[in-house]
Design an enzyme around this catalytic site. Structure first.
Site, PDB file in Angstrom:
ATOM      1  N   GLU A  11       5.978  26.073   6.549  1.00  6.38           N
ATOM      2  CA  GLU A  11       4.626  26.104   6.807  1.00  6.38           C
ATOM      3  C   GLU A  11       4.565  25.474   8.338  1.00  6.38           C
ATOM      4  O   GLU A  11       3.684  25.115   9.035  1.00  6.38           O
ATOM      5  CB  GLU A  11       3.843  25.043   6.143  1.00  6.38           C
ATOM      6  CG  GLU A  11       4.100  23.522   5.950  1.00  6.38           C
ATOM      7  CD  GLU A  11       3.077  22.871   5.261  1.00  6.38           C
ATOM      8  OE1 GLU A  11       2.116  22.422   5.711  1.00  6.38           O
ATOM      9  OE2 GLU A  11       3.221  22.818   4.271  1.00  6.38           O
ATOM     10  N   HIS A  25       7.003  18.958  -7.045  1.00 11.51           N
ATOM     11  CA  HIS A  25       6.628  18.723  -5.631  1.00 11.51           C
ATOM     12  C   HIS A  25       6.079  17.487  -5.336  1.00 11.51           C
ATOM     13  O   HIS A  25       5.226  17.022  -6.227  1.00 11.51           O
ATOM     14  CB  HIS A  25       5.524  19.917  -5.408  1.00 11.51           C
ATOM     15  CG  HIS A  25       4.927  19.570  -3.825  1.00 11.51           C
ATOM     16  ND1 HIS A  25       5.970  19.298  -2.678  1.00 11.51           N
ATOM     17  CD2 HIS A  25       3.780  19.406  -3.437  1.00 11.51           C
ATOM     18  CE1 HIS A  25       4.976  18.932  -1.672  1.00 11.51           C
ATOM     19  NE2 HIS A  25       4.033  18.786  -1.784  1.00 11.51           N
ATOM     20  N   SER A  48      -1.003  23.835  -0.980  1.00 13.73           N
ATOM     21  CA  SER A  48      -2.329  23.638  -0.825  1.00 13.73           C
ATOM     22  C   SER A  48      -2.876  25.053  -0.289  1.00 13.73           C
ATOM     23  O   SER A  48      -1.947  25.794   0.222  1.00 13.73           O
ATOM     24  CB  SER A  48      -2.701  22.710   0.155  1.00 13.73           C
ATOM     25  OG  SER A  48      -2.557  21.345  -0.176  1.00 13.73           O
ATOM     26  N   SER A  78      -7.584  17.400  -2.503  1.00 17.33           N
ATOM     27  CA  SER A  78      -6.317  17.992  -2.656  1.00 17.33           C
ATOM     28  C   SER A  78      -5.454  17.379  -3.857  1.00 17.33           C
ATOM     29  O   SER A  78      -4.663  18.178  -4.473  1.00 17.33           O
ATOM     30  CB  SER A  78      -5.307  17.300  -1.360  1.00 17.33           C
ATOM     31  OG  SER A  78      -4.081  17.988  -1.494  1.00 17.33           O
ATOM     32  N   CYS A 109       3.257  24.326   1.009  1.00 22.68           N
ATOM     33  CA  CYS A 109       4.426  23.632   0.369  1.00 22.68           C
ATOM     34  C   CYS A 109       5.063  24.488  -0.578  1.00 22.68           C
ATOM     35  O   CYS A 109       6.163  24.233  -1.049  1.00 22.68           O
ATOM     36  CB  CYS A 109       4.223  22.138  -0.087  1.00 22.68           C
ATOM     37  SG  CYS A 109       3.660  20.984   1.210  1.00 22.68           S
ATOM     38  N   LYS A 113       0.863  -1.070   0.050  1.00 26.32           N
ATOM     39  CA  LYS A 113      -0.018  -0.155  -0.009  1.00 26.32           C
ATOM     40  C   LYS A 113       0.854   1.201  -0.040  1.00 26.32           C
ATOM     41  O   LYS A 113       0.683   2.246  -0.610  1.00 26.32           O
ATOM     42  CB  LYS A 113      -1.002   0.058   1.235  1.00 26.32           C
ATOM     43  CG  LYS A 113      -1.903   1.254   1.137  1.00 26.32           C
ATOM     44  CD  LYS A 113      -2.760   1.129   2.414  1.00 26.32           C
ATOM     45  CE  LYS A 113      -3.542   2.270   2.504  1.00 26.32           C
ATOM     46  NZ  LYS A 113      -4.708   2.407   1.506  1.00 26.32           N
ATOM     47  N   LYS A 167       4.261   8.477  -6.546  1.00 24.74           N
ATOM     48  CA  LYS A 167       2.920   7.939  -7.494  1.00 24.74           C
ATOM     49  C   LYS A 167       2.340   8.826  -8.167  1.00 24.74           C
ATOM     50  O   LYS A 167       2.063   8.967  -9.031  1.00 24.74           O
ATOM     51  CB  LYS A 167       2.065   6.924  -6.795  1.00 24.74           C
ATOM     52  CG  LYS A 167       1.124   6.150  -7.898  1.00 24.74           C
ATOM     53  CD  LYS A 167       1.766   5.562  -8.955  1.00 24.74           C
ATOM     54  CE  LYS A 167       2.494   4.204  -8.077  1.00 24.74           C
ATOM     55  NZ  LYS A 167       2.951   3.227  -9.188  1.00 24.74           N
ATOM     56  N   THR A 224       2.745   9.600   4.811  1.00 23.57           N
ATOM     57  CA  THR A 224       3.329  10.315   3.697  1.00 23.57           C
ATOM     58  C   THR A 224       4.008  11.581   4.401  1.00 23.57           C
ATOM     59  O   THR A 224       4.204  12.643   3.683  1.00 23.57           O
ATOM     60  CB  THR A 224       2.017  11.149   3.117  1.00 23.57           C
ATOM     61  OG1 THR A 224       1.152  11.564   3.837  1.00 23.57           O
ATOM     62  CG2 THR A 224       1.263   9.975   2.287  1.00 23.57           C
ATOM     63  N   ASN A 262       7.856  13.150   2.158  1.00 21.06           N
ATOM     64  CA  ASN A 262       7.566  14.646   1.890  1.00 21.06           C
ATOM     65  C   ASN A 262       7.955  15.439   2.752  1.00 21.06           C
ATOM     66  O   ASN A 262       7.449  15.509   3.932  1.00 21.06           O
ATOM     67  CB  ASN A 262       5.957  14.745   2.001  1.00 21.06           C
ATOM     68  CG  ASN A 262       5.581  16.073   1.244  1.00 21.06           C
ATOM     69  OD1 ASN A 262       6.204  16.763   0.740  1.00 21.06           O
ATOM     70  ND2 ASN A 262       3.955  16.050   1.521  1.00 21.06           N
TER      71      ASN A 262
END
Length: 476
Positions: free
Chosen positions: A89, A258, A371, A215, A123, A40, A263, A165, A337
């Protein structure tokens, strides 16, 4: 009469430095620990390892580390820097900027004349910091000194399907003329809009509120809009040069994105191929677009979650992805990330993947997304100066050990990772507080948090960098 204005020559990124945590968790082991289906995280998201910080590190320590390393490794002095921008952030103070904390590194030089502060929008902040630095160098305010743009963040999520993530790191970019990586002036597409796809309204928590499906849609919509603007501007340049060519992804040598997870980057390459196909007046339906004629009249807005379109263009763009994008995913795959540094970790990964001679003169595109949302698509040209000691050779040489640095990290088990996350959650914004993590586990030359006093003032020290064990001490 005023003298005619001239631009500084070849403005862009001269040097790059990256910092990532000394510890990581294996994503395949995390799959077992979380009780999810095998593959996964590793196959579905394309992630292998995830770096994370103990309570000894915060965004300020990350940025202290990467800035000092940039200065030391490039034989700079702090009085050579006239602008310092930070994009992050990871907010730990609603008033005092990270940039002001970094100014303690400038004290011994006596240089307090340093413009710039922090920039925040998810980001995208690192890209905004870089643009601010570039704009300063190309403005009437420039005093001839270097600018530095820093992107740094710690990405953590609450227990659940998004925790895998995360990541952490910081990238510092030395900006000025005669650069190794020259920003192509006038070739930039930007797209901004108001949306609640990912945001952090609870200032007592490190965790975001995320609408995952929205998102992804916002990311791809921003990519469509930014690329179409960039493509039109690049085509206008080609038309002025009257070479009869049509701009497409074939005109780009490497593509960095970014990367929330790898994937999504692969799907982004497919998305750009779809854009080229839809926008071309006469696409080659017997060549690179063979078998795609059924998609000729699609509206892009209707295709964000169309599995048939996605599958077809993933296949059609597979070679593009393998040659132009996958080499730039090493850090995303191995660290996760990093939020604002994510895109620039991709750039570093690409630069570390080839000798300088194979990259000279190449065009590298970069897509930045934050975002909320803010996004830009722009490009760099790699210098053609390959003389010994040239900025490009120095840059590529400085990151030649990137894989060795990744291999030098310590793997912690998922239960150990979970324990660190619970400690961070429990002690976030606690004062007074004495961190529990072991500084000896950090890389040499890493700044770390020593204490938070009753007035929330943070104090830092640096792990020994020198063979005699000398370190440094600093305060917020």
């Amino acid at each position: 009469m005023e003298a005619a204005h001239t631009w500084p020559k070849d403005v862009g990124i001269i040097a790059l430095e990256i910092y990532f945590p000394s510890q990581y968790v294996d994503q395949s082991e995390l799959e077992d620990f979380d009780g999810v289906s095998k593959g996964k995280y590793t196959i579905g998201l394309g992630q292998s390892k995830m770096g994370f910080c103990s309570d000894r590190e915060d965004v300020q320590s990350l940025c202290l580390t990467v800035l000092q390393r940039l200065v030391e490794r490039n034989n700079l002095s702090y009085d050579m820097i006239g602008r310092l921008e930070v994009g992050t952030e990871t907010v730990i103070d609603k008033s005092k900027s990270v940039k002001t904390v970094l100014m303690q590194l400038f004290e011994s030089s006596g240089n307090c004349s340093v413009e710039g502060i922090d920039t925040t929008n998810a980001c995208y902040g690192g890209t905004a910091a870089l643009f601010n630095a570039l704009n300063w160098v190309e403005s009437s305010s420039w005093d001839g000194r270097y600018a530095v743009a820093i992107a740094g963040d710690i990405a953590v999520y609450a227990t659940g399907n998004a925790r895998c993530t995360g990541g952490a790191g910081a990238v510092a970019m030395l900006v000025g003329p005669n650069a190794s990586l020259m920003v192509e002036r006038g070739l930039r597409g930007t797209y901004m809009c108001h949306v609640y796809d990912f945001y952090k309204p609870d200032l007592s928590s490190e965790y975001p509120v995320v609408d995952g499906k929205l998102s992804i849609k916002c990311y791809l919509r921003a990519l469509d809009n930014c690329y179409q603007q960039y493509r039109a501007k690049a085509q206008a340049v080609m038309d002025r040069e009257k070479n009869g060519s049509v701009f497409s992804l074939d005109c780009i040598d490497a593509m960095c994105f970014h990367s929330p997870y790898c994937k999504l980057v692969q799907k982004s390459v497919a998305r750009l191929a779809l854009n080229d196909f839809v926008l071309e007046a006469n696409p080659d339906l017997t060549g690179k677009y063979t078998g795609l004629d059924q998609f000729r009249h699609l509206k892009l807005e209707d295709t964000y979650f169309d599995r048939d379109v996605e599958k077809a263009f993933l296949a059609a763009s597979s070679q593009l992805y393998e040659t132009k994008t996958k080499p730039g995913l090493m850090l995303a795959n191995q660290v996760g990330n990093m939020y604002t540094p994510s895109l620039y970790g991709g750039l570093l990964s690409y630069l570390a993947s080839k000798p300088a001679s194979e990259m000279a003169g190449k065009r590298v595109s970069l897509f930045s997304y934050g975002s909320g949302s803010a996004s830009s698509f722009y490009s760099l040209r790699v210098s053609t100066d390959l003389k010994p000691g040239s900025p490009l050779n120095r840059l590529v040489g400085s990151i030649a050990n990137l894989e060795d640095r990744l291999a030098a990290r310590t793997k912690l088990s998922p239960p150990e990772f979970d324990s660190v996350m619970k400690l961070r959650e429990k002690t976030h914004h606690l004062a007074p507080y004495s961190p529990q993590g072991n500084p000896d586990a950090l890389f040499p030359g890493t700044w770390y948090l020593t204490e938070i006093d009753e007035m929330y003032r943070r104090k830092y020290a640096r792990t020994p960098l020198h063979s005699d064990g000398r370190g440094d001490v600093a305060e917020e």
